[in-house]
Design an enzyme around this catalytic site. Structure first.
Site, short mmCIF file in Angstrom:
data_model
loop_
_atom_site.label_atom_id
_atom_site.label_comp_id
_atom_site.label_asym_id
_atom_site.label_seq_id
_atom_site.Cartn_x
_atom_site.Cartn_y
_atom_site.Cartn_z
N GLU A 222 -6.58 8.73 3.08
CA GLU A 222 -5.45 8.91 4.00
C GLU A 222 -5.54 10.19 4.81
O GLU A 222 -5.15 10.24 5.97
CB GLU A 222 -4.14 8.90 3.21
CG GLU A 222 -3.69 7.53 2.73
CD GLU A 222 -4.28 7.11 1.39
OE1 GLU A 222 -5.26 7.72 0.93
OE2 GLU A 222 -3.72 6.17 0.79
N ALA B 165 -3.37 0.33 3.36
CA ALA B 165 -2.24 -0.18 4.12
C ALA B 165 -2.77 -0.70 5.45
O ALA B 165 -3.87 -0.34 5.87
CB ALA B 165 -1.25 0.96 4.36
N GLU C 70 -4.26 2.57 -4.60
CA GLU C 70 -2.95 2.82 -5.23
C GLU C 70 -2.42 1.55 -5.88
O GLU C 70 -1.77 1.59 -6.94
CB GLU C 70 -1.96 3.34 -4.18
CG GLU C 70 -2.31 4.74 -3.70
CD GLU C 70 -1.44 5.19 -2.55
OE1 GLU C 70 -1.48 4.55 -1.49
OE2 GLU C 70 -0.71 6.18 -2.73
N GLY D 237 -3.91 2.70 0.07
CA GLY D 237 -2.93 1.83 -0.58
C GLY D 237 -3.59 0.79 -1.47
O GLY D 237 -2.97 0.31 -2.44
#
Ligand code: 3H9
Length: 700
Positions: free
Chosen positions: A124, A62, A104, A101
């Site tokens: 994370e 992210a 993911e 992310g």
């Protein structure tokens, strides 16, 4: 379509390509671009879709800069759901690092292929977060709960080949990734391969041994030193086992939101960016030339010198270790071998690795042997005259253009430079003990240090995997100068009635890896003792050194002599209280007429932390540090200050500078004018409602 994402069709395969340098983070325009492309692919004639990235890496996560700001549509879960529900196979093509992310996103694809050099991971937790876009629900469905626990709570990336063995990657691609991925997609289409959605896999709860989660929580908490993210990760994994996937994803989202709004994660994100910013020197152009470093030399094979030599060898740079005679050299080499031995025992290196690294370290007793070195780092004990003598000798011996660095922790780099005819080549490189472990390198710019010497040293620091922070010249530079007040208050607290254990355990509970008293033992009490001997201490307050001096003079030098403030177990290095030391403390307190009393944890923390903040503010005022965030970097990476508290200056911002300032005034009132002189910058910021973070921004 957003310019960060392009979509085209090649050989009936749709190719979604992300281009968002430097690391293809999932910024809003990337999410929007992928969603648009998926919408197109759903309706067009493509038979499968490949998701790949331009530049040096697949999506690295992210966009961390978006956290803490109002959310922007579309959210990542919405994008991933559209991908997972695509009506044709979608394949992630991974190179570089697919992280957070980014990984993911790959897990929401039906298939994943990667080149062998790629790595995947969910880091994370290192930002005080948990994977918030399905990572905690999808990884255990493929790799099992135990592997998911290890991967997500450690945050460490794993090589593609291991990920392949774990089932997280379906195919390793040789040669060109995108071409290979298109070929792989074609094969899947031709063989009628199904749309493999990880969400459709059920975890058989019978495969989880009873008590697993309880144990996992304990392990996570023990590793995390009070951080909340690892505990929440375990909750998500429990949800993955117990709940249907949509409920599990909801739970994950809820806990992600809790973490993203926590001070802990804000602190860790602050340190993520602060670390990278610290490498940037204000006013030093990016294109500053650098000198080539192919051969290093270290003067002094003691604990520090040996550790520094290991840093070079670990990075593959040949290094000569110079000592005064064969005996000292042997001793130094033995310590290095012993340290490597410990790493092998812990399974972090193989014997072959050690052999290779030892092969890069050569011993020498003659200065002529270091004449060709590109950088020489002096790491002898803290005596200015000795250092000046060594630098005069280096000046006479080393080739022109060699960087002459001193590992001094306190001394005047300009005075050392003045002992040479080439002060422009002299710089401070202050490593932290143990040098082969601690990540910080304080780079000290002398008055005459040349720009290219500075740029080279900062680059070299990165090469030997250090986190560099720039300091100007002053006694103790950033870190140790601040430490003076921290250590002083810890010592005064002992005289006022705390035991070493009480001071240390309170600060360890606060999050410090090691309390200040135990840290003195680790560094060696004789270091400070010798430093005091080599300077004029007339007019100094004798109280903060009284106990330490008594200990050194009775042969208790700290861990290295088996005893200091504590007694140490020779095998485990475990520390134990020693009534003998407590008696010495009482005697010294009596000598100074200090009445011993009960002291609260709150007082211990404020007494030890606020001198850091106050001195840090003075250091900023004087321009010794470039930024408050650099000061935080120094403390987190050099002094094991808890990353979840973001460093002393970030911590002070959280406490409110007005509150900190008032406490400093209160301590000044109670404990004396001199030790608690508030910094002008602290006063100004407290009075104007400012913060160190805002001050940093203002300074540019
Ligand atoms: C996440 O994904 C949450 C999800 O689970 C849930 C979402 C709903 N964002 O490190 P470098 C910048 S959390 C924004 O020097 P390297 C960095 O600041 C995220 N910026 O390069 C630097 O800027 P500058 C999980 C980022 O080659 C520049 O890029 N992912 C981000 O040594 C170069 O960085 C992570 O935690 C980011 N995500 O290392 C991965 N990442 O040039 C974090 C980097 O202005 N990133 N920047 O100083 C890394 O670990 C390393 O950057 C990486 C490259 C290994 C990728």
């Amino acid at each position: 379509m957003s310019q960060a994402v392009s979509y085209s069709i090649r050989d009936k395969i749709g190719v979604i390509s992300v281009k968002n340098p430097p690391v293809n983070a999932l910024s809003q325009r990337v999410r929007e671009g992928i969603l648009d492309a998926i919408g197109k692919a759903r309706k067009d004639k493509s038979e499968a879709v490949v998701l790949c990235c331009e530049g040096r890496t697949f999506i690295a996560g992210a966009d961390i800069t978006e956290f803490g700001k109002p959310p922007m549509e579309p959210g990542l879960p919405e994008v991933l759901s559209a991908m997972e529900n695509l009506n044709k196979p979608i394949i992630a093509a991974i190179h570089g690092t697919a992280l957070g992310g980014g990984f993911e996103t790959a897990l929401a694809c039906h298939y994943r292929c990667a080149i062998a050099s790629a790595k995947v991971g969910l880091p994370e937790v290192k930002l005080g977060l948990l994977p918030g876009a399905g990572g905690t629900q999808r990884v255990p469905r493929i790799a099992g709960v135990r592997a998911a626990f290890d991967m997500i709570t450690s945050g460490n990336p794993i090589p593609a080949k291991i990920a392949h063995d774990m089932g997280l990657i379906n195919e390793i691609i040789e040669g060109d990734l995108v071409e290979g991925a298109i070929g792989y997609a074609r094969d899947l289409v031709d063989s009628g391969a199904p749309l493999k959605r990880i969400r459709d896999i059920n975890i058989d709860s019978a495969t989880i041994e009873p008590g697993f989660f309880e144990q996992a929580r304990k392990r996570a908490n023990a590793r995390a030193r009070g951080q909340i993210a690892p505990d929440r990760i375990v909750s998500c994994l429990e949800a993955a086992v117990e709940l249907p996937i949509d409920k599990g994803l909801e739970r994950e989202r809820e806990l992600f939101r809790e973490l993203v709004n926590s001070t802990e994660s804000a602190a860790m994100r602050h340190i993520f960016f602060a670390e990278r910013l610290a490498a940037k020197i204000k006013g030093l152009p990016r294109e500053t030339p650098v000198r080539e470093i192919k051969q290093a030399a270290i003067i002094g094979g003691g604990t520090m010198g040996g550790g520094i030599a290991m840093c070079f060898a670990n990075a593959g740079i040949p290094v000569v270790l110079l000592e005064i005679n064969e005996e000292a050299l042997d001793r130094g080499m033995k310590i290095i071998r012993k340290n490597y031995g410990i790493t092998v025992k812990r399974g972090k290196l193989t014997d072959a690795d050690v052999k290779k690294r030892m092969g890069l370290i050569t011993g020498a007793t003659d200065y002529a042997d270091i004449a060709g070195a590109d950088i020489v780092i002096e790491a002898v004990f803290e005596n200015l005259d000795l250092k000046k003598e060594i630098f005069a000798r280096l000046d006479a011996t080393c080739k022109p253009g060699a960087i002459l660095a001193t590992n001094t922790s306190y001394q005047d780099v300009d005075a050392i430079a003045a002992a040479t005819s080439r002060p422009q080549d002299v710089i401070g490189t202050h490593f932290f003990s143990p040098a082969n472990v601690m990540r910080l390198l304080e780079v000290v710019r002398g008055e005459k240090t040349a720009d290219d010497v500075l740029a080279t040293t900062m680059g070299l620091g990165k090469r030997i995997r250090k986190v560099c922070a720039l300091s100007g010249v002053c006694y103790g530079f950033i870190g140790n100068r601040m430490l003076t007040g921290y250590g002083r208050e810890a010592q005064l607290l002992l005289l006022e009635g705390c035991t070493p254990q009480q001071v240390d355990s309170t600060l360890e509970k606060f999050g410090m890896a090691m309390g200040p008293v135990a840290m003195g033992d680790l560094a060696g009490l004789d270091v400070g003792y010798k430093a005091r001997q080599s300077r004029n201490t007339e007019g100094d307050d004798p109280r903060p050194y009284a106990v330490s001096t008594r200990l050194v003079e009775s042969g208790r030098l700290g861990q290295k002599s088996g005893a200091g403030y504590y007694k140490y177990d020779s095998d485990t290095r475990a520390r134990n209280s020693d009534p003998e030391v407590e008696a010495i403390i009482r005697e010294e307190a009596e000598k100074f007429g200090i009445e011993q009393r009960e002291i609260s944890e709150e007082e211990i923390i404020a007494r030890c932390m606020y001198p850091l903040v106050n001195e840090g503010a003075k250091i900023l005022e004087e321009g010794i540090a470039q930024r408050a965030s650099d000061v935080d970097v120094v403390y987190v990476f050099g002094y094991a200050f808890p990353v979840a508290k973001g460093g002393p200056m970030f911590y002070a911002d959280q406490m409110g500078l007005k509150n900190v300032y008032e406490k400093v005034l209160e301590f000044q009132d109670k404990h004396g004018e001199k030790n608690w002189q508030p910094a002008n910058l602290l006063r100004e910021l407290a009075e104007s409602g400012g913060s160190f973070a805002a001050w940093d921004k203002q300074q540019g």
